[in-house]
Scaffold this motif. Structure first.
Motif, PDB file in Angstrom:
ATOM      1  N   ALA A  72       0.829  -1.207   0.000  1.00  0.00           N
ATOM      2  CA  ALA A  72       0.000   0.000   0.000  1.00  0.00           C
ATOM      3  C   ALA A  72       0.863   1.256   0.000  1.00  0.00           C
ATOM      4  N   THR A  73       2.048   1.198   0.665  1.00  0.00           N
ATOM      5  CA  THR A  73       2.948   2.354   0.672  1.00  0.00           C
ATOM      6  C   THR A  73       3.431   2.676  -0.729  1.00  0.00           C
ATOM      7  N   VAL A  74       3.816   1.660  -1.492  1.00  0.00           N
ATOM      8  CA  VAL A  74       4.298   1.872  -2.858  1.00  0.00           C
ATOM      9  C   VAL A  74       3.158   2.321  -3.763  1.00  0.00           C
ATOM     10  N   VAL A  75       1.988   1.697  -3.605  1.00  0.00           N
ATOM     11  CA  VAL A  75       0.828   2.100  -4.417  1.00  0.00           C
ATOM     12  C   VAL A  75       0.529   3.581  -4.204  1.00  0.00           C
ATOM     13  N   SER A  76       0.525   4.040  -2.951  1.00  0.00           N
ATOM     14  CA  SER A  76       0.232   5.440  -2.657  1.00  0.00           C
ATOM     15  C   SER A  76       1.319   6.361  -3.210  1.00  0.00           C
ATOM     16  N   ALA A  77       2.576   5.919  -3.146  1.00  0.00           N
ATOM     17  CA  ALA A  77       3.671   6.733  -3.691  1.00  0.00           C
ATOM     18  C   ALA A  77       3.533   6.870  -5.202  1.00  0.00           C
ATOM     19  N   TYR A  78       3.245   5.773  -5.887  1.00  0.00           N
ATOM     20  CA  TYR A  78       3.054   5.838  -7.339  1.00  0.00           C
ATOM     21  C   TYR A  78       1.853   6.714  -7.696  1.00  0.00           C
ATOM     22  N   ASP A  79       0.797   6.614  -6.899  1.00  0.00           N
ATOM     23  CA  ASP A  79      -0.376   7.459  -7.145  1.00  0.00           C
ATOM     24  C   ASP A  79       0.005   8.938  -7.054  1.00  0.00           C
ATOM     25  N   GLU A  80       0.791   9.288  -6.045  1.00  0.00           N
ATOM     26  CA  GLU A  80       1.202  10.681  -5.873  1.00  0.00           C
ATOM     27  C   GLU A  80       2.060  11.142  -7.042  1.00  0.00           C
ATOM     28  N   LEU A  81       2.931  10.299  -7.516  1.00  0.00           N
ATOM     29  CA  LEU A  81       3.787  10.651  -8.647  1.00  0.00           C
ATOM     30  C   LEU A  81       2.966  10.807  -9.930  1.00  0.00           C
ATOM     31  N   ARG A  82       1.947   9.959 -10.069  1.00  0.00           N
ATOM     32  CA  ARG A  82       1.057  10.108 -11.235  1.00  0.00           C
ATOM     33  C   ARG A  82       0.304  11.427 -11.169  1.00  0.00           C
ATOM     34  N   SER A  83      -0.100  11.832  -9.970  1.00  0.00           N
ATOM     35  CA  SER A  83      -0.896  13.051  -9.831  1.00  0.00           C
ATOM     36  C   SER A  83      -0.109  14.304 -10.206  1.00  0.00           C
ATOM     37  N   ILE A  84       1.223  14.256 -10.113  1.00  0.00           N
ATOM     38  CA  ILE A  84       2.033  15.414 -10.497  1.00  0.00           C
ATOM     39  C   ILE A  84       2.713  15.206 -11.849  1.00  0.00           C
ATOM     40  N   GLY A  85       2.306  14.150 -12.553  1.00  0.00           N
ATOM     41  CA  GLY A  85       2.748  13.955 -13.925  1.00  0.00           C
ATOM     42  C   GLY A  85       4.157  13.453 -14.116  1.00  0.00           C
ATOM     43  N   LEU A  86       4.710  12.765 -13.113  1.00  0.00           N
ATOM     44  CA  LEU A  86       6.081  12.270 -13.251  1.00  0.00           C
ATOM     45  C   LEU A  86       6.158  10.794 -13.636  1.00  0.00           C
ATOM     46  N   VAL A  87       5.071  10.056 -13.452  1.00  0.00           N
ATOM     47  CA  VAL A  87       5.026   8.664 -13.920  1.00  0.00           C
ATOM     48  C   VAL A  87       3.673   8.405 -14.567  1.00  0.00           C
ATOM     49  N   ASP A  88       3.659   7.354 -15.357  1.00  0.00           N
ATOM     50  CA  ASP A  88       2.426   6.963 -16.035  1.00  0.00           C
ATOM     51  C   ASP A  88       2.348   5.443 -15.987  1.00  0.00           C
ATOM     52  N   SER A  89       1.161   4.921 -15.730  1.00  0.00           N
ATOM     53  CA  SER A  89       0.980   3.464 -15.640  1.00  0.00           C
ATOM     54  C   SER A  89       0.002   2.999 -16.699  1.00  0.00           C
ATOM     55  N   ARG A  90       0.380   1.964 -17.418  1.00  0.00           N
ATOM     56  CA  ARG A  90      -0.481   1.370 -18.439  1.00  0.00           C
ATOM     57  C   ARG A  90      -0.434  -0.145 -18.318  1.00  0.00           C
ATOM     58  N   ARG A  91      -1.585  -0.738 -18.547  1.00  0.00           N
ATOM     59  CA  ARG A  91      -1.665  -2.190 -18.467  1.00  0.00           C
ATOM     60  C   ARG A  91      -0.719  -2.811 -19.496  1.00  0.00           C
ATOM     61  N   GLY A  92       0.097  -3.739 -19.015  1.00  0.00           N
ATOM     62  CA  GLY A  92       1.018  -4.438 -19.897  1.00  0.00           C
ATOM     63  C   GLY A  92       2.390  -3.814 -19.997  1.00  0.00           C
ATOM     64  N   SER A  93       2.511  -2.531 -19.646  1.00  0.00           N
ATOM     65  CA  SER A  93       3.826  -1.891 -19.735  1.00  0.00           C
ATOM     66  C   SER A  93       4.311  -1.351 -18.396  1.00  0.00           C
ATOM     67  N   GLY A  94       3.509  -1.531 -17.338  1.00  0.00           N
ATOM     68  CA  GLY A  94       3.927  -1.141 -16.006  1.00  0.00           C
ATOM     69  C   GLY A  94       3.938   0.363 -15.799  1.00  0.00           C
ATOM     70  N   THR A  95       4.704   0.798 -14.802  1.00  0.00           N
ATOM     71  CA  THR A  95       4.806   2.211 -14.451  1.00  0.00           C
ATOM     72  C   THR A  95       6.128   2.752 -14.966  1.00  0.00           C
ATOM     73  N   ARG A  96       6.022   3.840 -15.752  1.00  0.00           N
ATOM     74  CA  ARG A  96       7.218   4.400 -16.370  1.00  0.00           C
ATOM     75  C   ARG A  96       7.358   5.881 -16.044  1.00  0.00           C
ATOM     76  N   VAL A  97       8.615   6.324 -16.032  1.00  0.00           N
ATOM     77  CA  VAL A  97       8.913   7.735 -15.787  1.00  0.00           C
ATOM     78  C   VAL A  97       8.457   8.556 -16.982  1.00  0.00           C
ATOM     79  N   VAL A  98       7.854   9.715 -16.690  1.00  0.00           N
ATOM     80  CA  VAL A  98       7.380  10.618 -17.733  1.00  0.00           C
ATOM     81  C   VAL A  98       8.132  11.934 -17.590  1.00  0.00           C
ATOM     82  N   ARG A  99       8.511  12.525 -18.698  1.00  0.00           N
ATOM     83  CA  ARG A  99       9.124  13.851 -18.659  1.00  0.00           C
ATOM     84  C   ARG A  99       8.053  14.884 -18.984  1.00  0.00           C
ATOM     85  N   PRO A 100       7.660  15.707 -18.006  1.00  0.00           N
ATOM     86  CA  PRO A 100       6.630  16.712 -18.251  1.00  0.00           C
ATOM     87  C   PRO A 100       7.093  17.755 -19.266  1.00  0.00           C
ATOM     88  N   PRO A 101       6.180  18.504 -19.865  1.00  0.00           N
ATOM     89  CA  PRO A 101       6.560  19.551 -20.814  1.00  0.00           C
ATOM     90  C   PRO A 101       7.504  20.568 -20.163  1.00  0.00           C
TER      91      PRO A 101
END
Length: 478
Positions: free
Chosen positions: A65-94
């Motif tokens: 749950a700690t990791v899930v919440s951390a990934y959720d927070e990172l998604r909310s600020i646009g630094l990671v993106d999660s997609r089925r089949g490709s996992g969670t990846r780092v995103v470079r914001p504009p």
């Protein structure tokens, strides 16, 4: 292939992530902040796949749950993106630009923490010993008697101050290794000595044989050069000669690195017969040997001489030493002893590195070397007392841990039953202790359930250390 799919790889990138935000925020926010910092520092790149929630939770010894919440927070600020089949990846914001090209992180926490704020953490990455009492008197004598002559010179001695080279030669001769001053090169600690030897003898893709386990700092130097490492097990007499012969025959190594006297991390004292056998094998297979005696503190009277004393004519043995353990780690003076031709080549590499170690430090070391046996005996007596106290505390508070009483040195090599030390290290860090897991000393996985425990702390610190480790062990067991 994604480099971070194993949770332990991301752990190395994040470092001491639990101290993020001063250690006050919830764990998931500290984890999210550590990942954010790694992205901004350039340690994590756009498109890189992060470990799965389950793998990272296991590596960090936290709940999923700690990791899930951390990934959720990172998604909310646009630094990671999660997609089925490709996992969670780092995103470079504009318009995002990392602040650097990434930090160099070594397997050895000594190097990593040297550039990070230690906070209230008790670190097991290094043995912390105060300077020898003799230092003050020697320094005052140096200022009054030697300083004018030293200041009148150029200050450049790539191979080392002549007086110090003579003192080292006399010291090594007294240990049973006949040495002339021209065979000695002074370095800025044993670490530089190993680095210079690596530059001179090894190239990317070449092979070095090391003991298994071995010192992480040495392994890092070899890895940084792109050297392939072959580990050979130890027994109660040192590196196993039968396995070493097999490794030399199969791999044709370009260098052998060993620690004969109070091996780090096990504390084993290599026997005279084993030293002789290593010299014979090195001569047979024409493999240069580096014997690191940086951990020699108060070796018992009658201890075997260095491996170089057993070497036949034509064999190449480089003997490394330093004053760090017997005198003070802050006096960055080490040396290498080899043939005159080897010393001349090494001095050229030293000149390219820094034109020579600090002259005042060398002059101070030259005054202290004649007292090295006395200084080492005093330090060894202190360590024996602290070893007794450490054994008493560990037996009382963490009776499940197992160790062999070392022949010498300043650390215990402790086995954690049925526990991955990398995972325990994460729990220990949250309790204020930095642990060096066995994986840093042996990449084969044979010592993943071991930790190195320096016991040279003052009694108050040693007691607090064991109490913290006891609490961490209790949490990891739950």
């Amino acid at each position: 292939m994604d480099r971070l799919t194993d949770g332990s790889d991301l752990v190395d990138v994040l470092g001491d992530w639990t101290s993020t935000s001063g250690g006050r925020a919830p764990l998931y926010r500290r984890l999210a902040e550590a990942v954010r910092r790694a992205i901004h520092a350039g340690d994590l790149h756009a498109g890189e796949r992060l470990p799965s929630e389950r793998d990272l939770a296991r590596a960090l010894a936290v709940s999923r749950a700690t990791v899930v919440s951390a990934y959720d927070e990172l998604r909310s600020i646009g630094l990671v993106d999660s997609r089925r089949g490709s996992g969670t990846r780092v995103v470079r914001p504009p318009n995002f630009r990392p602040s650097g090209d990434g930090r160099l992180r070594a397997a050895n926490p000594i190097i990593n923490r040297a550039s990070e704020h230690p906070g209230d953490v008790i670190s097991l990455a290094r043995a912390i010993d105060p300077g020898a009492p003799h230092l003050r008197g020697a320094l005052l004598d140096l200022v009054h008697a030697d300083l004018p002559a030293l200041l009148a010179g150029s200050g450049y001695h790539p191979a080392g101050l002549p007086e110090l080279r003579q003192a080292v030669a006399s010291y090594l001769t007294a240990t049973g290794l006949q040495t002339e001053p021209k065979q000695v090169v002074i370095t800025t600690g044993a670490q530089q000595a190993i680095g210079l030897i690596t530059q001179m003898y090894l190239r990317r893709g070449w092979t070095a044989v090391v003991e298994s386990p071995s010192w992480p700092g040495c392994l890092d130097v070899f890895r940084a050069t792109g050297v392939r490492l072959v580990g050979v097990e130890l027994d109660a007499e040192g590196i196993r000669a039968d396995l070493l012969a097999k490794a030399m025959a199969e791999h044709g190594p370009d260098l052998l690195y060993v620690m004969p006297t109070y091996h780090n991390p096990t504390g084993v004292l290599m026997s005279a017969n084993r030293r002789r056998r290593i010299a014979e094998l090195a001569a047979r297979y024409a493999v240069p040997v580096v014997e690191d005696h940086a951990y020699t503190v108060g070796a018992a009277e009658g201890a075997p001489p260095p491996i170089g004393a057993f070497a036949s004519t034509g064999a190449e043995v480089l003997t490394v030493g330093s004053l760090a353990k017997s005198v003070w780690a802050g006096l960055r003076i080490g040396w290498v002893r080899g043939s005159i031709e080897t010393a001349e080549r090494l001095a050229r590499h030293k000149a390219l590195a820094d034109l020579g170690s600090p002259i005042l430090d060398q002059a101070l070391a030259a005054r202290l070397l004649p007292q090295l046996a006395e200084l080492g005996a005093t330090r060894a007596m202190e360590l024996r007392e602290r070893l007794g106290r450490a054994r008493e505390l560990l037996t009382q508070y963490i009776p499940e841990w197992r160790w062999r009483t070392p022949d010498g040195g300043s650390a215990l090599w402790i086995e954690l039953p049925n526990t991955d030390a990398r995972v325990f290290a994460q729990v220990a860090l949250r309790h204020g202790v930095e642990v060096v897991p066995g994986a840093a000393t042996d990449p084969t996985g044979a010592h993943d359930n071991f930790i190195r425990f320096p016991f040279g702390f003052q009694d108050e610190t040693l007691t607090e250390l064991v109490h913290r480790l006891s609490r961490a062990w209790g949490e990891s067991r739950r």
